[in-house]
Design a protein around this motif. Structure first.
Motif, PDB file in Angstrom:
ATOM      1  N   GLN A  95       0.598  -1.215   0.066  1.00 13.33           N
ATOM      2  CA  GLN A  95       0.207   0.069   0.017  1.00 13.33           C
ATOM      3  C   GLN A  95       0.854   1.285   0.123  1.00 13.33           C
ATOM      4  OE1 GLN A  95      -2.629  -0.618   3.499  1.00 13.33           O
ATOM      5  NE2 GLN A  95      -3.722  -2.327   2.673  1.00 13.33           N
ATOM      6  N   GLY A  96       2.080   1.229   0.342  1.00  7.65           N
ATOM      7  CA  GLY A  96       3.026   2.168   0.404  1.00  7.65           C
ATOM      8  C   GLY A  96       3.127   3.297   1.478  1.00  7.65           C
ATOM      9  N   ASP A  97       2.531   3.209   2.595  1.00  6.46           N
ATOM     10  CA  ASP A  97       2.394   4.053   3.494  1.00  6.46           C
ATOM     11  C   ASP A  97       2.856   3.381   4.762  1.00  6.46           C
ATOM     12  OD1 ASP A  97       2.094   6.033   5.567  1.00  6.46           O
ATOM     13  OD2 ASP A  97       0.333   6.459   5.307  1.00  6.46           O
ATOM     14  N   LEU A  98       4.165   3.630   4.882  1.00  5.21           N
ATOM     15  CA  LEU A  98       4.558   2.392   6.170  1.00  5.21           C
ATOM     16  C   LEU A  98       4.347   3.075   7.482  1.00  5.21           C
ATOM     17  CD1 LEU A  98       8.000   1.301   4.950  1.00  5.21           C
ATOM     18  CD2 LEU A  98       5.580   0.196   4.372  1.00  5.21           C
ATOM     19  N   GLY A  99       3.874   4.216   7.939  1.00  2.94           N
ATOM     20  CA  GLY A  99       3.753   4.713   8.895  1.00  2.94           C
ATOM     21  C   GLY A  99       4.681   4.734  10.221  1.00  2.94           C
ATOM     22  N   ILE A 100       5.843   5.206   9.555  1.00  4.68           N
ATOM     23  CA  ILE A 100       7.187   5.067  10.166  1.00  4.68           C
ATOM     24  C   ILE A 100       7.150   6.045  11.408  1.00  4.68           C
ATOM     25  CG2 ILE A 100       9.514   5.253  10.384  1.00  4.68           C
ATOM     26  CD1 ILE A 100       9.561   4.442   7.419  1.00  4.68           C
ATOM     27  N   VAL A 101       7.334   5.414  12.471  1.00  4.74           N
ATOM     28  CA  VAL A 101       7.647   6.276  14.186  1.00  4.74           C
ATOM     29  C   VAL A 101       8.984   5.842  14.632  1.00  4.74           C
ATOM     30  CG1 VAL A 101       6.809   6.708  16.455  1.00  4.74           C
ATOM     31  CG2 VAL A 101       5.373   6.202  14.551  1.00  4.74           C
ATOM     32  N   GLU A 102       9.691   6.911  15.013  1.00  6.18           N
ATOM     33  CA  GLU A 102      11.075   6.663  15.625  1.00  6.18           C
ATOM     34  C   GLU A 102      11.000   6.543  17.129  1.00  6.18           C
ATOM     35  OE1 GLU A 102      15.794   8.334  15.288  1.00  6.18           O
ATOM     36  OE2 GLU A 102      14.206   9.471  14.228  1.00  6.18           O
ATOM     37  N   LYS A 103      11.086   5.175  17.630  1.00  5.47           N
ATOM     38  CA  LYS A 103      11.076   5.006  19.133  1.00  5.47           C
ATOM     39  C   LYS A 103      12.326   5.408  19.732  1.00  5.47           C
ATOM     40  CE  LYS A 103      10.280   0.581  18.718  1.00  5.47           C
ATOM     41  NZ  LYS A 103      10.001  -0.853  19.017  1.00  5.47           N
ATOM     42  N   GLY A 104      13.284   5.670  19.344  1.00  4.72           N
ATOM     43  CA  GLY A 104      14.649   5.865  19.653  1.00  4.72           C
ATOM     44  C   GLY A 104      15.692   5.804  18.828  1.00  4.72           C
ATOM     45  N   LYS A 105      16.875   6.094  18.954  1.00  2.96           N
ATOM     46  CA  LYS A 105      17.992   6.184  18.337  1.00  2.96           C
ATOM     47  C   LYS A 105      18.057   4.655  17.450  1.00  2.96           C
ATOM     48  CE  LYS A 105      23.145   7.261  17.602  1.00  2.96           C
ATOM     49  NZ  LYS A 105      24.213   7.615  18.307  1.00  2.96           N
ATOM     50  N   ASN A 106      17.946   4.851  16.223  1.00 10.95           N
ATOM     51  CA  ASN A 106      18.369   3.512  15.282  1.00 10.95           C
ATOM     52  C   ASN A 106      17.059   2.474  15.616  1.00 10.95           C
ATOM     53  OD1 ASN A 106      20.441   4.319  13.854  1.00 10.95           O
ATOM     54  ND2 ASN A 106      21.732   3.737  15.266  1.00 10.95           N
ATOM     55  N   ASP A 107      16.169   2.833  16.027  1.00  9.48           N
ATOM     56  CA  ASP A 107      14.908   2.090  16.471  1.00  9.48           C
ATOM     57  C   ASP A 107      13.625   2.367  15.994  1.00  9.48           C
ATOM     58  OD1 ASP A 107      13.590   0.276  17.691  1.00  9.48           O
ATOM     59  OD2 ASP A 107      13.728   1.045  20.011  1.00  9.48           O
ATOM     60  N   LEU A 108      13.187   1.997  14.794  1.00 10.49           N
ATOM     61  CA  LEU A 108      12.181   2.591  14.193  1.00 10.49           C
ATOM     62  C   LEU A 108      10.952   1.472  14.394  1.00 10.49           C
ATOM     63  CD1 LEU A 108      13.370   3.239  10.616  1.00 10.49           C
ATOM     64  CD2 LEU A 108      13.310   4.889  12.551  1.00 10.49           C
ATOM     65  N   GLN A 109       9.556   1.917  14.204  1.00 10.90           N
ATOM     66  CA  GLN A 109       8.417   1.177  14.306  1.00 10.90           C
ATOM     67  C   GLN A 109       7.614   1.762  13.083  1.00 10.90           C
ATOM     68  OE1 GLN A 109       4.815   2.341  16.626  1.00 10.90           O
ATOM     69  NE2 GLN A 109       5.670   0.668  18.070  1.00 10.90           N
ATOM     70  N   THR A 110       6.861   0.497  12.545  1.00 10.22           N
ATOM     71  CA  THR A 110       6.023   1.030  11.127  1.00 10.22           C
ATOM     72  C   THR A 110       4.616   0.347  11.467  1.00 10.22           C
ATOM     73  OG1 THR A 110       6.321  -1.319  10.265  1.00 10.22           O
ATOM     74  CG2 THR A 110       7.902   0.363   9.902  1.00 10.22           C
ATOM     75  N   GLU A 111       3.845   0.990  10.896  1.00 13.24           N
ATOM     76  CA  GLU A 111       2.496   0.298  10.959  1.00 13.24           C
ATOM     77  C   GLU A 111       2.424  -1.121  10.876  1.00 13.24           C
ATOM     78  OE1 GLU A 111      -1.388   0.222  11.806  1.00 13.24           O
ATOM     79  OE2 GLU A 111      -0.306   1.916  11.780  1.00 13.24           O
ATOM     80  N   ALA A 112       3.239  -1.682  10.049  1.00 16.21           N
ATOM     81  CA  ALA A 112       3.518  -3.282   9.847  1.00 16.21           C
ATOM     82  C   ALA A 112       3.762  -3.980  11.220  1.00 16.21           C
ATOM     83  CB  ALA A 112       4.417  -3.745   8.808  1.00 16.21           C
ATOM     84  N   ASP A 113       4.743  -3.331  11.919  1.00 14.03           N
ATOM     85  CA  ASP A 113       5.181  -3.741  13.164  1.00 14.03           C
ATOM     86  C   ASP A 113       3.753  -3.881  14.140  1.00 14.03           C
ATOM     87  OD1 ASP A 113       8.245  -3.631  13.813  1.00 14.03           O
ATOM     88  OD2 ASP A 113       7.669  -2.022  12.371  1.00 14.03           O
ATOM     89  N   ARG A 114       3.107  -2.540  14.368  1.00 16.00           N
ATOM     90  CA  ARG A 114       2.033  -2.424  14.965  1.00 16.00           C
ATOM     91  C   ARG A 114       0.766  -3.564  14.888  1.00 16.00           C
ATOM     92  NH1 ARG A 114       3.870   3.103  14.212  1.00 16.00           N
ATOM     93  NH2 ARG A 114       2.391   3.283  12.622  1.00 16.00           N
TER      94      ARG A 114
END
Length: 308
Positions: free
Chosen positions: A32-51
């Motif tokens: 779908q193309g929109d990963l919804g990336i959130v930065e939880k911390g340094k070098n620590d990403l979260q995406t809509e796929a994680d959630r």
């Protein structure tokens, strides 16, 4: 049949169907193309796929095993879960396995499920899709006893539609399935380590082992998979950057095929519900046939002393 099977087999059988559904969710979000990336911390990403993958897995398992503790990387969520994300069927082949006597009478209160809904998030966002895994580790008491690992993009360059991906499993005293274990090549030493979390201490540990080749890849699950498929001899990470949900499933599967996973002091990690999440002692995993003690002996004291 399902309800009469031992708890461990039912947990693994249900985890297999849950990770398969989570894998499809991960692929759908990417397409779908929109990963919804959130930065939880340094070098620590979260995406809509994680959630979303975690909501799928935790809801699916908690509805079937309401008394079992489940700890997920992305914490708890009160969001409503779409009905088609909730799977309550089980893999029938697992239910037919013969359970080891020591696991026959395991009770709900003894079990902790560790969930990493998308291991290799950074690589996922960069399109390095073969690094991505979904991990469900099952601990009894302190020990990782069983694990399920799903690779949603296995054969993604050639597979079509639902043929994409594969699911691996391992159970203590039974063995593993979903892949063909292989021994790494003789006469050389291939070490895998972090792709994006290196530092001077991590490099010092690698240098001391004098590998012929270093494979820098993402995700603890992917690294352990390299050991089990004979592509690397050891996984070395001299850092406290890894957590219990990263290693519980890979450890259980690796040990079930004859490998080892400890911290850099040689201690196995504890996976009960009260344990710290951080793998403060780093990670050393070795393939079947490798001398785990050799790696422990050759790691510099100066490196090990930086890890609790």
């Amino acid at each position: 049949m399902a309800q009469s099977a031992p708890l461990i087999l039912r947990l693994v059988a249900s985890s297999i169907t849950a990770v398969n559904r989570a894998g499809k969710i991960i692929r759908d979000i990417m397409s779908q193309g929109d990963l919804g990336i959130v930065e939880k911390g340094k070098n620590d990403l979260q995406t809509e796929a994680d959630r979303s993958a975690q909501r799928c897995i935790v809801t699916s398992l908690s509805r079937q095993f309401p008394s079992v503790a489940i700890i997920g990387e992305e914490g708890s969520s009160n969001c409503e879960v779409p009905s088609d994300w909730v799977v309550t069927d089980s893999d029938p082949e697992i239910l037919q396995l013969s359970c080891p006597e020591e696991l026959l009478n395991v009770q709900d209160s003894e079990v902790v499920i560790w969930v990493d809904p998308l291991d290799g998030t950074s690589e996922y966002t960069q399109g390095l899709l073969d690094h991505v895994t979904v991990l469900i580790g099952i601990a009894v008491g302190d020990r990782a006893i069983a694990g399920v690992m799903h690779q949603p993009y296995y054969n993604y360059e050639t597979a079509i539609g639902d043929a994409m991906g594969r699911t691996l499993w391992g159970i203590s005293g039974i063995g593993a399935g979903g892949f063909e274990p292989c021994l790494p090549p003789e006469g050389k030493r291939i070490v895998t380590t972090t792709r994006s979390h290196s530092n001077a201490v991590v490099q010092a540990a690698l240098d001391a082992l004098q590998p012929d080749e270093v494979l820098r890849v993402g995700g603890a699950g992917h690294k352990v998979m390299l050991l089990m498929e004979g592509k690397a001899h050891a996984y070395v990470f001299a850092s406290a950057g890894c957590k219990r949900w990263d290693t519980c499933a890979p450890e259980a599967i690796l040990v079930s095929v004859g490998g080892h996973l400890t911290d850099l002091h040689g201690n196995r990690y504890c996976y009960n519900k009260n344990t710290p999440y951080q793998n403060a002692g780093g990670v050393l995993a070795t393939a079947k046939g490798e001398d785990h003690g050799w790696y422990l002996k050759n790691l510099p004291d100066a490196v090990c002393q930086t890890l609790i």
